[in-house]
Design a protein around this motif. Structure first.
Motif, PDB file in Angstrom:
ATOM      1  N   SER A 125      17.143  -9.636  14.314  1.00 51.87           N
ATOM      2  CA  SER A 125      16.094 -10.098  15.232  1.00 51.87           C
ATOM      3  C   SER A 125      15.743 -11.577  15.100  1.00 51.87           C
ATOM      4  CB  SER A 125      14.837  -9.257  15.028  1.00 51.87           C
ATOM      5  OG  SER A 125      14.404  -9.345  13.687  1.00 51.87           O
ATOM      6  N   ASN A 126      16.349 -12.273  14.127  1.00 50.28           N
ATOM      7  CA  ASN A 126      16.098 -13.712  14.006  1.00 50.28           C
ATOM      8  C   ASN A 126      17.251 -14.367  13.263  1.00 50.28           C
ATOM      9  OD1 ASN A 126      15.545 -13.635  11.119  1.00 50.28           O
ATOM     10  ND2 ASN A 126      13.554 -12.764  11.638  1.00 50.28           N
ATOM     11  N   GLU A 127      17.265 -15.676  13.253  1.00 52.70           N
ATOM     12  CA  GLU A 127      18.375 -16.431  12.640  1.00 52.70           C
ATOM     13  C   GLU A 127      18.512 -16.153  11.142  1.00 52.70           C
ATOM     14  OE1 GLU A 127      20.851 -18.311  13.948  1.00 52.70           O
ATOM     15  OE2 GLU A 127      20.103 -17.647  15.893  1.00 52.70           O
ATOM     16  N   LYS A 128      17.392 -16.006  10.453  1.00 54.53           N
ATOM     17  CA  LYS A 128      17.436 -15.739   9.017  1.00 54.53           C
ATOM     18  C   LYS A 128      18.172 -14.432   8.730  1.00 54.53           C
ATOM     19  CE  LYS A 128      14.016 -13.825   6.933  1.00 54.53           C
ATOM     20  NZ  LYS A 128      12.706 -13.464   6.431  1.00 54.53           N
ATOM     21  N   VAL A 130      20.316 -12.878  10.781  1.00 57.59           N
ATOM     22  CA  VAL A 130      21.714 -13.034  11.180  1.00 57.59           C
ATOM     23  C   VAL A 130      22.474 -13.738  10.054  1.00 57.59           C
ATOM     24  CG1 VAL A 130      23.302 -14.165  12.786  1.00 57.59           C
ATOM     25  CG2 VAL A 130      21.275 -12.975  13.663  1.00 57.59           C
ATOM     26  N   ASP A 131      21.918 -14.812   9.526  1.00 60.80           N
ATOM     27  CA  ASP A 131      22.565 -15.543   8.438  1.00 60.80           C
ATOM     28  C   ASP A 131      22.766 -14.637   7.225  1.00 60.80           C
ATOM     29  OD1 ASP A 131      23.479 -18.096   7.187  1.00 60.80           O
ATOM     30  OD2 ASP A 131      21.741 -17.719   5.887  1.00 60.80           O
ATOM     31  N   ARG A 132      21.749 -13.864   6.883  1.00 62.24           N
ATOM     32  CA  ARG A 132      21.857 -12.944   5.744  1.00 62.24           C
ATOM     33  C   ARG A 132      22.974 -11.928   5.994  1.00 62.24           C
ATOM     34  NH1 ARG A 132      16.324 -10.524   4.485  1.00 62.24           N
ATOM     35  NH2 ARG A 132      15.956 -12.669   3.866  1.00 62.24           N
ATOM     36  N   GLY A 133      23.022 -11.396   7.230  1.00 63.77           N
ATOM     37  CA  GLY A 133      24.065 -10.429   7.581  1.00 63.77           C
ATOM     38  C   GLY A 133      25.456 -11.039   7.533  1.00 63.77           C
ATOM     39  N   VAL A 134      25.588 -12.267   8.030  1.00 64.33           N
ATOM     40  CA  VAL A 134      26.890 -12.956   7.998  1.00 64.33           C
ATOM     41  C   VAL A 134      27.372 -13.082   6.557  1.00 64.33           C
ATOM     42  CG1 VAL A 134      28.060 -15.163   8.398  1.00 64.33           C
ATOM     43  CG2 VAL A 134      26.562 -14.218  10.162  1.00 64.33           C
ATOM     44  N   LYS A 135      26.486 -13.456   5.663  1.00 67.87           N
ATOM     45  CA  LYS A 135      26.870 -13.621   4.253  1.00 67.87           C
ATOM     46  C   LYS A 135      27.281 -12.292   3.626  1.00 67.87           C
ATOM     47  CE  LYS A 135      24.253 -17.850   3.756  1.00 67.87           C
ATOM     48  NZ  LYS A 135      22.990 -18.454   3.371  1.00 67.87           N
ATOM     49  N   MET A 136      26.634 -11.193   4.037  1.00 68.47           N
ATOM     50  CA  MET A 136      27.033  -9.874   3.538  1.00 68.47           C
ATOM     51  C   MET A 136      28.412  -9.502   4.050  1.00 68.47           C
ATOM     52  SD  MET A 136      23.736  -7.393   3.580  1.00 68.47           S
ATOM     53  CE  MET A 136      22.239  -8.189   4.065  1.00 68.47           C
ATOM     54  N   LEU A 152      32.023 -11.179  14.103  1.00 66.00           N
ATOM     55  CA  LEU A 152      32.110  -9.742  13.830  1.00 66.00           C
ATOM     56  C   LEU A 152      30.729  -9.103  13.812  1.00 66.00           C
ATOM     57  CD1 LEU A 152      34.785  -9.553  10.992  1.00 66.00           C
ATOM     58  CD2 LEU A 152      34.908  -8.421  13.219  1.00 66.00           C
ATOM     59  N   LEU A 153      29.813  -9.743  13.104  1.00 64.87           N
ATOM     60  CA  LEU A 153      28.460  -9.204  12.993  1.00 64.87           C
ATOM     61  C   LEU A 153      27.814  -9.065  14.367  1.00 64.87           C
ATOM     62  CD1 LEU A 153      26.047  -8.331  11.208  1.00 64.87           C
ATOM     63  CD2 LEU A 153      25.376 -10.739  11.169  1.00 64.87           C
ATOM     64  N   LEU A 154      27.891 -10.090  15.171  1.00 58.42           N
ATOM     65  CA  LEU A 154      27.253 -10.052  16.486  1.00 58.42           C
ATOM     66  C   LEU A 154      27.962  -9.087  17.428  1.00 58.42           C
ATOM     67  CD1 LEU A 154      26.353 -13.824  16.920  1.00 58.42           C
ATOM     68  CD2 LEU A 154      24.869 -11.937  16.180  1.00 58.42           C
TER      69      LEU A 154
END
Length: 167
Positions: A125-128, A130-136, A152-154
């Motif tokens: 729901s926000n950039e933070k 998304v960034d956390r998910g990308v790193k995972m 991939l995440l998006l």
């Protein structure tokens, strides 16, 4: 929910009426929160829930409180008197919020939204987040490319589904 309604907490029937507006069923669990454990609104709602086969819990800050009698799973967090008498948002409110955090975290774990101590089905729901998910995704798939992991995440909408798409 967002505006105080004076004397609302004294209405034993209103809690159940409010729950009905959310189409509550026996598939739900209702947790009543009352610092004193004596709030008629909460007690009435829990009583009606039990009469309708809905599992109930409660969180109060007084041992043996009436709200606990109407809950299948009562939690009593005894914090002692407030620093400012009558201001239950201090110790009681903080303690109750901690219990709610523990309950919601446990639910997320039980639903499979947490793996290896990571929230893999969080709302992006926000950039933070998304960034956390990308790193995972990068870590779990051993990807060195941030943009590939982000795509991939998006595309898949969650860490879990993004990782599963590559395994």
């Amino acid at each position: 929910m967002r505006r105080a309604v004076e004397n609302a907490e004294d209405d034993r029937e209103q809690g159940w009426r409010d729950l009905l507006q959310w189409n509550i069923t026996d598939k739900d669990v209702v947790v009543g929160i009352a610092a004193s454990g004596t709030t008629p609104y909460v007690i009435g709602a829990l009583k009606a829930c039990r009469e309708n086969g809905i599992v109930t819990g409660s969180i109060s800050c007084n041992p043996g409180s009436p709200v606990s009698e109407h809950a299948d799973f009562p939690v009593e967090v005894v914090v002692g008197p407030e620093f400012v008498t009558g201001s239950t948002r201090m110790k009681s409110g903080t303690a109750q919020k901690l219990v709610l955090n523990m309950i919601s975290t446990t639910v997320m774990i039980q639903l499979g939204r947490v793996e290896d101590n990571k929230m893999v089905n969080m709302q992006l729901s926000n950039e933070k987040l998304v960034d956390r998910g990308v790193k995972m995704v990068m870590e779990q798939l051993q990807l060195g490319d941030y943009e590939t992991a982000k795509s991939l995440l998006l595309e898949y909408g969650s860490v879990k589904r993004a990782v599963e798409s590559r395994k």
